[in-house]
Structures are given as C-alpha cells and as structure tokens.
Write an enzyme that holds these catalytic residues in place. Structure first.
Site, mmCIF file in Angstrom:
data_model
loop_
_atom_site.group_PDB
_atom_site.id
_atom_site.type_symbol
_atom_site.label_atom_id
_atom_site.label_comp_id
_atom_site.label_asym_id
_atom_site.label_seq_id
_atom_site.Cartn_x
_atom_site.Cartn_y
_atom_site.Cartn_z
ATOM 1 N N SER A 1 18.444 11.926 -38.185
ATOM 2 C CA SER A 1 18.004 13.114 -37.442
ATOM 3 C C SER A 1 16.579 12.927 -36.956
ATOM 4 C CB SER A 1 18.071 14.310 -38.397
ATOM 5 O OG SER A 1 17.334 15.391 -37.902
ATOM 6 N N ALA A 2 16.245 13.599 -35.877
ATOM 7 C CA ALA A 2 14.858 13.605 -35.394
ATOM 8 C C ALA A 2 13.928 14.226 -36.423
ATOM 9 C CB ALA A 2 14.777 14.390 -34.090
ATOM 10 N N THR A 3 14.499 14.860 -37.426
ATOM 11 C CA THR A 3 13.665 15.438 -38.492
ATOM 12 C C THR A 3 12.846 14.355 -39.209
ATOM 13 O OG1 THR A 3 13.710 17.086 -40.262
ATOM 14 C CG2 THR A 3 15.355 15.368 -40.382
ATOM 15 N N TYR B 1 16.180 18.224 -47.024
ATOM 16 C CA TYR B 1 17.215 17.678 -46.127
ATOM 17 C C TYR B 1 16.677 16.445 -45.398
ATOM 18 C CZ TYR B 1 19.802 17.113 -41.762
ATOM 19 O OH TYR B 1 20.479 16.569 -40.688
ATOM 20 N N LYS C 1 17.579 12.184 -45.414
ATOM 21 C CA LYS C 1 17.834 11.318 -44.244
ATOM 22 C C LYS C 1 16.931 10.090 -44.296
ATOM 23 C CE LYS C 1 21.049 13.675 -42.246
ATOM 24 N NZ LYS C 1 22.424 13.191 -42.429
ATOM 25 N N PHE D 1 18.899 14.308 -31.805
ATOM 26 C CA PHE D 1 18.029 15.443 -31.507
ATOM 27 C C PHE D 1 18.871 16.724 -31.725
ATOM 28 C CE2 PHE D 1 13.798 13.823 -30.667
ATOM 29 C CZ PHE D 1 14.051 12.501 -30.997
ATOM 30 N N ASN D 2 19.062 17.602 -30.782
ATOM 31 C CA ASN D 2 19.732 18.877 -31.105
ATOM 32 C C ASN D 2 21.126 18.934 -30.487
ATOM 33 O OD1 ASN D 2 16.811 19.298 -31.525
ATOM 34 N ND2 ASN D 2 17.418 21.378 -32.010
ATOM 35 N N ASN E 1 22.123 29.436 -38.159
ATOM 36 C CA ASN E 1 20.687 29.130 -38.236
ATOM 37 C C ASN E 1 20.186 28.576 -36.915
ATOM 38 O OD1 ASN E 1 20.339 29.596 -41.079
ATOM 39 N ND2 ASN E 1 21.487 27.708 -41.424
HETATM 40 P P1 NAD Z 1 29.106 19.445 -40.370
HETATM 41 O O1 NAD Z 1 28.713 20.202 -41.578
HETATM 42 O O2 NAD Z 1 29.933 20.131 -39.345
HETATM 43 O O3 NAD Z 1 29.848 18.090 -40.797
HETATM 44 C C1 NAD Z 1 29.579 17.415 -41.992
HETATM 45 C C2 NAD Z 1 30.899 17.203 -42.698
HETATM 46 O O4 NAD Z 1 30.671 16.509 -43.940
HETATM 47 C C3 NAD Z 1 31.591 18.522 -43.039
HETATM 48 O O5 NAD Z 1 32.910 18.471 -42.546
HETATM 49 C C4 NAD Z 1 31.560 18.579 -44.562
HETATM 50 O O6 NAD Z 1 32.689 19.238 -45.078
HETATM 51 C C5 NAD Z 1 31.511 17.100 -44.931
HETATM 52 N N1 NAD Z 1 30.919 16.778 -46.220
HETATM 53 C C6 NAD Z 1 29.712 17.161 -46.718
HETATM 54 N N2 NAD Z 1 29.544 16.628 -47.949
HETATM 55 C C7 NAD Z 1 30.638 15.886 -48.226
HETATM 56 C C8 NAD Z 1 31.036 15.087 -49.325
HETATM 57 N N3 NAD Z 1 30.288 14.981 -50.441
HETATM 58 N N4 NAD Z 1 32.238 14.461 -49.281
HETATM 59 C C9 NAD Z 1 33.035 14.589 -48.181
HETATM 60 N N5 NAD Z 1 32.714 15.320 -47.106
HETATM 61 C C10 NAD Z 1 31.518 15.965 -47.125
HETATM 62 O O7 NAD Z 1 27.779 18.875 -39.707
HETATM 63 P P2 NAD Z 1 27.563 18.111 -38.330
HETATM 64 O O8 NAD Z 1 26.705 18.957 -37.475
HETATM 65 O O9 NAD Z 1 28.838 17.595 -37.804
HETATM 66 O O10 NAD Z 1 26.644 16.902 -38.843
HETATM 67 C C11 NAD Z 1 27.168 15.624 -39.126
HETATM 68 C C12 NAD Z 1 26.040 14.732 -39.614
HETATM 69 O O11 NAD Z 1 25.019 14.691 -38.619
HETATM 70 C C13 NAD Z 1 25.362 15.232 -40.889
HETATM 71 O O12 NAD Z 1 25.034 14.128 -41.685
HETATM 72 C C14 NAD Z 1 24.113 15.908 -40.371
HETATM 73 O O13 NAD Z 1 23.072 15.910 -41.329
HETATM 74 C C15 NAD Z 1 23.764 15.026 -39.183
HETATM 75 N N6 NAD Z 1 22.922 15.717 -38.179
HETATM 76 C C16 NAD Z 1 23.361 16.900 -37.652
HETATM 77 C C17 NAD Z 1 22.554 17.582 -36.738
HETATM 78 C C18 NAD Z 1 22.978 18.900 -36.152
HETATM 79 O O14 NAD Z 1 22.118 19.622 -35.639
HETATM 80 N N7 NAD Z 1 24.261 19.259 -36.176
HETATM 81 C C19 NAD Z 1 21.303 17.026 -36.351
HETATM 82 C C20 NAD Z 1 20.916 15.812 -36.900
HETATM 83 C C21 NAD Z 1 21.750 15.158 -37.819
HETATM 84 N N1 UFG Z 2 15.161 29.438 -32.605
HETATM 85 C C1 UFG Z 2 14.904 30.777 -32.328
HETATM 86 N N2 UFG Z 2 15.756 31.702 -32.858
HETATM 87 C C2 UFG Z 2 16.824 31.372 -33.630
HETATM 88 C C3 UFG Z 2 17.078 29.997 -33.908
HETATM 89 C C4 UFG Z 2 16.208 29.066 -33.375
HETATM 90 O O1 UFG Z 2 13.955 31.114 -31.637
HETATM 91 O O2 UFG Z 2 17.545 32.285 -34.098
HETATM 92 C C5 UFG Z 2 14.274 28.413 -32.006
HETATM 93 C C6 UFG Z 2 13.531 27.572 -33.032
HETATM 94 O O3 UFG Z 2 12.306 28.189 -33.394
HETATM 95 C C7 UFG Z 2 13.347 26.253 -32.260
HETATM 96 C C8 UFG Z 2 14.605 26.178 -31.383
HETATM 97 O O4 UFG Z 2 15.097 27.509 -31.291
HETATM 98 O O5 UFG Z 2 12.223 26.339 -31.428
HETATM 99 C C9 UFG Z 2 15.694 25.278 -31.948
HETATM 100 O O6 UFG Z 2 15.978 25.682 -33.290
HETATM 101 P P1 UFG Z 2 17.255 25.113 -34.086
HETATM 102 O O7 UFG Z 2 17.262 25.772 -35.427
HETATM 103 O O8 UFG Z 2 18.475 25.224 -33.256
HETATM 104 O O9 UFG Z 2 16.946 23.550 -34.209
HETATM 105 P P2 UFG Z 2 15.726 22.803 -34.885
HETATM 106 O O10 UFG Z 2 15.140 21.921 -33.833
HETATM 107 O O11 UFG Z 2 14.818 23.691 -35.591
HETATM 108 O O12 UFG Z 2 16.480 21.971 -36.033
HETATM 109 C C10 UFG Z 2 17.411 20.959 -35.694
HETATM 110 C C11 UFG Z 2 18.457 20.809 -36.796
HETATM 111 C C12 UFG Z 2 17.826 20.285 -38.048
HETATM 112 C C13 UFG Z 2 17.004 19.079 -37.778
HETATM 113 C C14 UFG Z 2 16.004 19.349 -36.669
HETATM 114 C C15 UFG Z 2 15.223 18.132 -36.290
HETATM 115 O O13 UFG Z 2 19.061 22.043 -37.077
HETATM 116 O O14 UFG Z 2 18.860 19.904 -38.932
HETATM 117 O O15 UFG Z 2 16.715 19.789 -35.516
HETATM 118 O O16 UFG Z 2 16.097 17.151 -35.868
HETATM 119 F F1 UFG Z 2 16.329 18.738 -38.902
#
Ligand code: NAD
Ligand code: UFG
Length: 339
Positions: free
Chosen positions: A125-127, A149, A153, A178-179, A198
């Site tokens: 993640s970009a985090t 979290y 990563k 990224f997002n 969230n």
């Molecule tokens: P998601 O929660 O929809 O998918 C993750 C899946 O993993 C889920 O289906 C969950 O049931 C499964 N899971 C979790 N723990 C498990 C375990 N112990 N055994 C088996 N299955 C398990 O999330 P997503 O948005 O599809 O994200 C996928 C990956 O990408 C994650 O690793 C997440 O951290 C990463 N990621 C997501 C975002 C985002 O904004 N969605 C951004 C950066 C990175």
């Molecule tokens: N935001 C609002 N209102 C909301 C939700 C979000 O104003 O109800 C704003 C946030 O302040 C931010 C932007 O919208 O400026 C995006 O917020 P998100 O929560 O959608 O995404 P983030 O960039 O904060 O976080 C995402 C992932 C994290 C990851 C991070 C960095 O959710 O898992 O990107 O990669 F860690």
C-alpha cells in the site's frame, strides 16, 4: 500450472480473479470470508464463463492451507491479497492485525517454498510511504508507517525481501496500491464494505443513494487546491490487470521489485464529490468537519516504473470509476447480502 489467489473473494481479489481467468490462467482461490462472501466467486464464474476451485481456508491455519497445496500440485505461484485492512481498527486491535497479516504470510511463503511455488505478487500500500515530503511519490522514497496496518505491510515487504536474499529462486513483486475504487463494468462484483464505510468513495455512493444523510469532509484547510485531501484514485479493474503483468514479469525474471500502482493524478475530496454527481446525476450532500487524525494532505503516485518495467498503466478515468461504482451499487444496493 495454476495461480493461488489468497483473499480472492475480496474486493480486489475477485476483480483479479476475473482478469487472470480472462488472460487464460488457471486459478485456485482461498479465503476465510472474514470480510467477504463466496457469492463474489460465483459471480466471477458467471462473468468469465469459467470454473475454478475455491476453498474456505484461514491462512493462519497452516495444515488447512497445506491441504490445498497437496490437492493442487499444479500451484506454482501466488497472488497474496488476504489480510485485514482497516487502518482505524488496526490502531484499536494491533494484536489482531499483526497476528493475522503476518502469520498468514509466513505460513503462505513457507508452503510456497516447500511446494516449489516461488513466485509471489504481494498487495502492499502507499501507506508504506508514511507522510511523504513531496509528490508524486516514487518507489525509492523513504519508507515509514503511522499505524499497525501500515506496519504489517512494511514488515511483510521486508520478510519477502529477506526470503529472496536467502533463496534467489524466488520472484517477489510488491505492488503498492494507491486508492482503489470502482467496480467491474458488469456491475456483478464490487466493494462490499460491512457497516458504515471508512473510505471516501463507498461513503459518497451511500450518501448519493440516500442510505446515509451526508458526507463528512475531513478538513478544508489543507495546503491543496481547494483545501481538502488529495488522493490518487485507481480503478479496481486497472489495478487487477497490474497483477497479471506483475506475475508475468515474475515468471520471466527472478528477484524482488516494487511498483506503485496508481494513475499519477490527484483528486481532492470536493472534486470527487463533483465527479460522482456529474457521472450519476445524483446529489452528494456534505458538511466540512475537522481533519481526520493521521490523514496526509496529498498523496499521489509516480507510476512511471510500472509502465516502463511492466508495460502497465491505468486506462480508466475518474468518470469511469464513478459510473462503474454507481452501477454496482444500483444493481446490488445491499452488496452481496441479499442472496
Ligand atoms: P478485502 O477485505 O475485500 O479482501 C481481503 C480478503 O482477505 C477478504 O476476502 C478476507 O476475507 C480475506 N482474509 C483476510 N484474512 C484472511 C486469512 N487469515 N485467511 C484467509 N483469508 C483472509 O480487501 P481488498 O480491498 O480487496 O484488499 C486486498 C489487499 O489489498 C489487502 O491485503 C489490503 O491490505 C491491500 N490494499 C487494499 C487497499 C484498499 O484501499 N482496498 C489499499 C492498499 C492495499
Ligand atoms: N475522506 C473524507 N470523508 C470520509 C472519508 C474520507 O473527507 O468520510 C477523505 C480523507 O480525509 C482523505 C480522502 O477522503 O482525504 C481519502 O480517504 P480514504 O479513507 O478513502 O483513503 P485514505 O487515502 O485515507 O486511505 C487509503 C486506504 C488505506 C491506506 C491509505 C494509503 O484506505 O488502507 O489509503 O495507501 F493505508
């Protein structure tokens, strides 16, 4: 050969499953459904017209995961999505995040090594860039994290690198997303957040469809174009396609590599509100509230490396992302829950 997709029932994993099947690969999916539903996998079968095996397995249960490797000796690589991903929850329950995300990865790589399947694409993640000093962010920026979290990563990135250092037969591709937003164009699979979302786009979509009264915009006093936070939103189908490219490179080249997966363009919260309204004709009511603790002002990628090395770049624009999200929401107002 077959590709093990962990967390394949989830938001990004289900879209990646579609892209791998469409590209002609065989897949095996494992998920414990802690944040998803197997209905998404049935939808993947409908979208692609292809069958594949999937198993309810917790990756923290090594014996259960090993049974999948034994049953499918054709597995020679993995796309590792499984993990918990809610930043706020990780601050409240760090033990859960460290144990789930780390243990699942350690079990996975141990078995991949044992069954000689040493190619992995990992969802980072970009985090991991923490609070970047400048934008756009390139892969060589300093790494740091601000929550458990993000720490998982970064730790997993380091674990995977150390594994390669100890055994050069590995190919490790680390994708820093990224997002991710949007949904498959069919409207059959998409993001299914449980409870109140969230993240911005699922929240915006629920406000537009009348399920939530208004969006709280977290701060309008950032040093950005309109004072609201700026992010690099990437269509989930573009992101899914990046995994196919990354695995294909991992098949050809051993080593460890890191790629930003974003568009390179930042949009503010208010620009997103306007884009969603324009794409859907719906209204998104909002109120400006205080900043959310831990948020950075601006975060967007330099995605050049992914293009130069993987030949990948994002194809969908912000309007496509909004239209596809709205289509998924319209067809599935309660996510997968109605079935
Ligand atoms: P998601 O929660 O929809 O998918 C993750 C899946 O993993 C889920 O289906 C969950 O049931 C499964 N899971 C979790 N723990 C498990 C375990 N112990 N055994 C088996 N299955 C398990 O999330 P997503 O948005 O599809 O994200 C996928 C990956 O990408 C994650 O690793 C997440 O951290 C990463 N990621 C997501 C975002 C985002 O904004 N969605 C951004 C950066 C990175
Ligand atoms: N935001 C609002 N209102 C909301 C939700 C979000 O104003 O109800 C704003 C946030 O302040 C931010 C932007 O919208 O400026 C995006 O917020 P998100 O929560 O959608 O995404 P983030 O960039 O904060 O976080 C995402 C992932 C994290 C990851 C991070 C960095 O959710 O898992 O990107 O990669 F860690």
């Amino acid at each position: 050969m077959a590709i093990l997709i962990t967390g394949g029932a989830g938001f990004i994993g289900s879209h990646a499953a579609v892209e791998f099947l469409n590209a002609g690969y065989d897949i095996v999916v494992v998920d414990n459904y802690c944040n998803s539903s197997p209905i998404s996998l049935e939808r993947v079968k409908k979208i692609t017209g292809k069958d594949f095996p999937y198993y309810e397995v917790d990756l923290c249960d090594k014996a259960a995961l090993e049974a999948v490797f034994v049953k499918h000796p054709e597995i020679d690589s993995a796309i590792h999505f499984a993990g918990l991903k809610a930043v706020g929850e990780s601050v409240e329950k760090p033990g859960l995040y460290y144990s789930n995300n780390l243990l699942s990865t350690l079990n996975l790589v141990e078995l991949m090594s044992k069954y000689d399947a040493k190619k992995i694409v990992f969802s980072s993640s970009a985090t991991v860039y923490g609070v970047p000093k400048t934008v756009p962010i390139s892969e060589d920026f300093p790494l740091s994290t601000t929550n458990p979290y993000g720490e998982t990563k970064l730790m997993i990135e380091r674990i995977l690198k150390d594994i390669w250092v100890s055994d050069h037969e590995w190919s490790v591709s680390i994708l820093r997303y990224f997002n991710p937003i949007g949904a498959h164009k069919s409207g059959m699979i998409g993001e299914n957040p449980r409870g109140i979302p969230n993240n911005l786009l699922p929240y915006v979509a629920k406000v537009a469809s009348g399920k939530l009264p208004y969006l709280s915009v977290f701060g309008n006093d950032y040093d950005t174009k309109d004072g609201t936070g700026v992010r690099d939103y990437i269509h989930v189908v573009d992101l899914a396609k990046a995994h196919v490219k990354a695995l294909e490179r991992a098949m050809a080249v051993k080593g460890v590599d890191y790629f930003n997966i974003g568009t390179g363009t930042g949009y503010s919260v208010l620009e997103i509100v306007k884009a969603y309204e324009k794409a859907t004709g719906l209204t998104v009511n909002y109120k400006i509230v205080d900043r959310r603790p831990g948020d950075v002002a601006t975060c967007y990628a330099d995605p050049k490396k992914a293009y130069e090395v993987l030949g990948w770049r994002a194809e969908n624009n912000i309007e496509d992302m909004c239209v596809d999200l709205a289509n998924w929401m319209k067809q599935n107002p309660n996510g997968y829950e109605e079935e």
